[in-house]
Design an enzyme around this catalytic site. Structure first.
Site, short mmCIF file in Angstrom:
data_model
loop_
_atom_site.label_atom_id
_atom_site.label_comp_id
_atom_site.label_asym_id
_atom_site.label_seq_id
_atom_site.Cartn_x
_atom_site.Cartn_y
_atom_site.Cartn_z
CG MET A 110 -1.78 1.19 1.28
SD MET A 110 -2.87 1.36 2.72
CE MET A 110 -3.24 -0.26 3.24
N PRO A 111 1.35 1.67 -1.16
CG PRO A 111 2.33 1.59 -3.27
CD PRO A 111 1.20 1.03 -2.46
CE1 TYR A 112 -0.21 9.80 2.40
CE2 TYR A 112 2.10 9.96 2.99
CZ TYR A 112 0.85 10.52 2.91
OH TYR A 112 0.65 11.81 3.31
CG PHE A 158 -3.65 5.78 -0.30
CD1 PHE A 158 -4.99 6.13 -0.24
CD2 PHE A 158 -3.30 4.47 0.00
CE1 PHE A 158 -5.95 5.20 0.13
CE2 PHE A 158 -4.24 3.54 0.37
CZ PHE A 158 -5.58 3.90 0.43
#
Length: 73
Positions: free
Chosen positions: A1-3, A47
């Site tokens: 889940m990259p931010y 995100f």
């Protein structure tokens, strides 16, 4: 889940603000695509947040960017 957090100064866009809505959309799509292409990350869980920082709150060379811009204008 990259931010991914992109910080830009509030200048250069309409009325001296930050990037236009179209430019923001391109940044979000481009970063999302890059993470998918390079790291095989799922766009649905990627995100991207864009923060616009007033020139008085951004400094370099020991000075506020607003003062640097004013001196070069």
């Amino acid at each position: 889940m990259p931010y991914v957090n992109i910080k830009v100064t509030q200048e250069g866009g309409p009325n001296g603000t930050g990037p236009s809505p179209e430019e923001k959309a391109r940044l979000i799509a481009g970063v999302t695509n890059l993470l998918q292409d390079v790291l095989n990350k799922n766009p649905a869980t990627t995100f991207v947040v864009i923060d616009e920082v007033p020139l008085d709150n951004w400094g370099m060379e020991g000075k506020q960017v607003s003062h640097i811009r004013a001196a070069t204008s």
